[in-house]
Write a protein that holds these residues in place. Structure first.
Motif, PDB file in Angstrom:
ATOM      1  N   PHE A  69     -36.560  11.832  18.806  1.00 51.68           N
ATOM      2  CA  PHE A  69     -35.771  12.408  19.888  1.00 51.68           C
ATOM      3  C   PHE A  69     -35.009  11.350  20.682  1.00 51.68           C
ATOM      4  N   LYS A  70     -35.637  10.221  20.934  1.00 45.99           N
ATOM      5  CA  LYS A  70     -35.007   9.181  21.754  1.00 45.99           C
ATOM      6  C   LYS A  70     -33.941   8.425  20.981  1.00 45.99           C
ATOM      7  N   ALA A  71     -34.247   8.029  19.757  1.00 43.01           N
ATOM      8  CA  ALA A  71     -33.302   7.261  18.948  1.00 43.01           C
ATOM      9  C   ALA A  71     -32.204   8.142  18.373  1.00 43.01           C
TER      10      ALA A  71
ATOM     11  N   SER B 143     -43.967   4.996  21.466  1.00 46.91           N
ATOM     12  CA  SER B 143     -42.523   4.799  21.386  1.00 46.91           C
ATOM     13  C   SER B 143     -41.737   6.055  21.735  1.00 46.91           C
ATOM     14  N   GLY B 144     -42.429   7.150  22.033  1.00 42.90           N
ATOM     15  CA  GLY B 144     -41.744   8.403  22.352  1.00 42.90           C
ATOM     16  C   GLY B 144     -42.105   9.500  21.366  1.00 42.90           C
ATOM     17  N   ASP B 145     -41.438  10.620  21.517  1.00 41.65           N
ATOM     18  CA  ASP B 145     -41.743  11.794  20.704  1.00 41.65           C
ATOM     19  C   ASP B 145     -40.881  11.829  19.446  1.00 41.65           C
ATOM     20  N   TYR B 146     -41.488  12.301  18.363  1.00 42.25           N
ATOM     21  CA  TYR B 146     -40.678  12.592  17.183  1.00 42.25           C
ATOM     22  C   TYR B 146     -41.190  13.834  16.486  1.00 42.25           C
ATOM     23  N   LEU B 147     -40.292  14.454  15.757  1.00 42.47           N
ATOM     24  CA  LEU B 147     -40.556  15.710  15.059  1.00 42.47           C
ATOM     25  C   LEU B 147     -40.799  15.412  13.582  1.00 42.47           C
ATOM     26  N   ILE B 148     -41.730  16.138  12.996  1.00 46.00           N
ATOM     27  CA  ILE B 148     -41.978  16.010  11.567  1.00 46.00           C
ATOM     28  C   ILE B 148     -42.212  17.402  10.995  1.00 46.00           C
TER      29      ILE B 148
ATOM     30  N   ALA C 226     -45.362   5.912   9.237  1.00 44.09           N
ATOM     31  CA  ALA C 226     -45.098   4.475   9.151  1.00 44.09           C
ATOM     32  C   ALA C 226     -43.604   4.203   9.035  1.00 44.09           C
ATOM     33  N   ALA C 227     -42.905   5.030   8.253  1.00 40.27           N
ATOM     34  CA  ALA C 227     -41.457   4.859   8.119  1.00 40.27           C
ATOM     35  C   ALA C 227     -40.751   5.139   9.438  1.00 40.27           C
TER      36      ALA C 227
ATOM     37  N   LEU D 106     -37.020   4.282  12.591  1.00 39.97           N
ATOM     38  CA  LEU D 106     -36.414   5.227  13.521  1.00 39.97           C
ATOM     39  C   LEU D 106     -36.712   4.939  14.983  1.00 39.97           C
ATOM     40  N   ALA D 107     -37.909   4.454  15.286  1.00 37.68           N
ATOM     41  CA  ALA D 107     -38.310   4.286  16.690  1.00 37.68           C
ATOM     42  C   ALA D 107     -37.334   3.379  17.427  1.00 37.68           C
TER      43      ALA D 107
END
Length: 373
Positions: free
Chosen positions: A140-142, A331-336, A365-366, A371-372
């Motif tokens: 979301f952040k990147a 590092s923040g939120d991400y969607l998977i 890990a990727a 992405l982070a």
């Protein structure tokens, strides 16, 4: 032969539990005819191995998202009558069987296997086992992500329950059209996952129905939501970029990893809205059972997720091993969102579980590496 019959009956039962209540009446009648016919035929064909159901369920089969054999072709869709789907940051995820790194603005490039060896190995394991997988990951952040086979059509199974509960919370509770204390009568019972089909209770408050639908993946709870709170869902999904009208009323549709990720992109936006019901929804999504994302990453992250899985049913291609959600870390939120057509059943067939867990670990890990922000 006895083992084959037992497996077949289990598969039919798990297919049967996804049908809406009216379809179960049709299915039950068909099953009764099939049982009588089978008893007669067994006298002359006892040695024949049962490899698939011996009956074809017309309307009942269509209730699962699987076409009945010999059914007439549906009329061409009138897309002009559907809500217009919105573009999203996930449109650049690749639909091909190659991993790409994409930006929300639309730029993208294909990654070499050497850049993502663990992801490549996890995908190869799916392929070696005879299964097809796809995924979308988005930070979301990147505002960039990873995609692979994002347009492969997979049986949704119970992954659809998370966006549906978020829709009810946002469109009905937040707007004041419904209250958590509202009484919901159990006029439809769906066996399978959940607790409501067996608890001898026939009236619930809406808050309990929402909770059971997510935390216990309750099929009855989801059925009650679909029956009582469906007005506006297609428009809500369209605002997320998903053409739910194409599901033609299916409660458990076939859709794609891109669709699932888009729905979760909308869920994530809602969870950040700060409303009381958004906080309630987040709490429920943090308690879902059998989340492969949480089992893999939950030690160091807060995971909001809803899995969905199913054993394959002959002739209906309903095998599914899916999970989707939001991972919250340093590092923040991400969607998977990961989907596959691999067989899985938490009661008696879990052999494919390492496939999805290894892929989730590789994608995490990727994400951290590529992405982070």
């Amino acid at each position: 032969m006895a083992q084959g019959l037992t497996t077949a009956k289990r598969r039919i039962a798990r297919w049967f539990r996804h049908l809406p209540g009216w379809s179960k009446v049709v299915a039950a009648a068909a099953c009764s005819v099939a049982v009588l016919f089978g008893a007669v035929m067994a006298l002359s064909a006892a040695a024949v191995r049962l490899e698939e159901p011996v009956f074809v369920l017309g309307a009942a089969a269509n209730a699962t998202g699987a076409p009945s054999e010999g059914a007439a072709s549906a009329p061409e869709d009138d897309r002009s009558a559907r809500p217009e789907t919105a573009p999203t940051a996930l449109d650049a995820a690749t639909g091909a069987a190659e991993v790409n790194l994409f930006e929300a603005a639309g730029s993208q490039r294909v990654l070499d296997a050497g850049e993502i060896p663990d992801v490549a190995a996890a995908l190869a394991a799916f392929g070696d086992a005879g299964w097809e997988a796809g995924f979308v990951v988005y930070d979301f952040k990147a505002e960039r992500g990873l995609g692979y086979n994002a347009d492969v059509s997979i049986f949704s199974a119970s992954t659809v329950k998370a966006p549906y509960v978020a829709y009810v919370a946002q469109e009905f509770l937040d707007s004041g059209r419904a209250q958590l204390a509202d009484e919901v009568f159990e006029d439809a019972v769906q066996e399978g996952t959940g607790i409501m089909a067996f608890d001898q209770v026939d009236t619930y408050d809406l808050g309990t129905v929402l909770s059971n639908t997510i935390v216990h993946s309750d099929n009855t709870g989801y059925a009650l939501l679909r029956e009582n709170y469906s007005e506006g869902f297609e428009a809500w999904a369209a605002s997320a970029g998903v053409d739910a009208a194409a599901w033609q009323g299916e409660w458990y549709p076939f859709y794609t990893p891109r669709d699932l990720a888009k729905l979760w992109l909308s869920v994530g936006g809602y969870l950040k809205s700060g409303s009381a019901n958004a906080s309630l929804s987040e709490g429920l999504l943090s308690q879902t059972g059998t989340s492969f994302i949480r089992q893999t990453l939950g030690g160091g992250y807060r995971v909001l997720a809803k899995p969905g899985y199913e054993i394959d049913t002959p002739r209906f291609n309903m095998g599914a091993l899916n999970d989707a959600g939001i991972v919250r870390g340093p590092s923040g939120d991400y969607l998977i969102a990961v989907m596959s057509d691999a067989d899985y059943d938490d009661e008696y067939f879990t052999d494919n579980e390492p496939l999805i867990k290894n892929l989730i670990a590789a994608l995490a890990a990727a994400h951290d590496r590529l992405l982070a922000a």
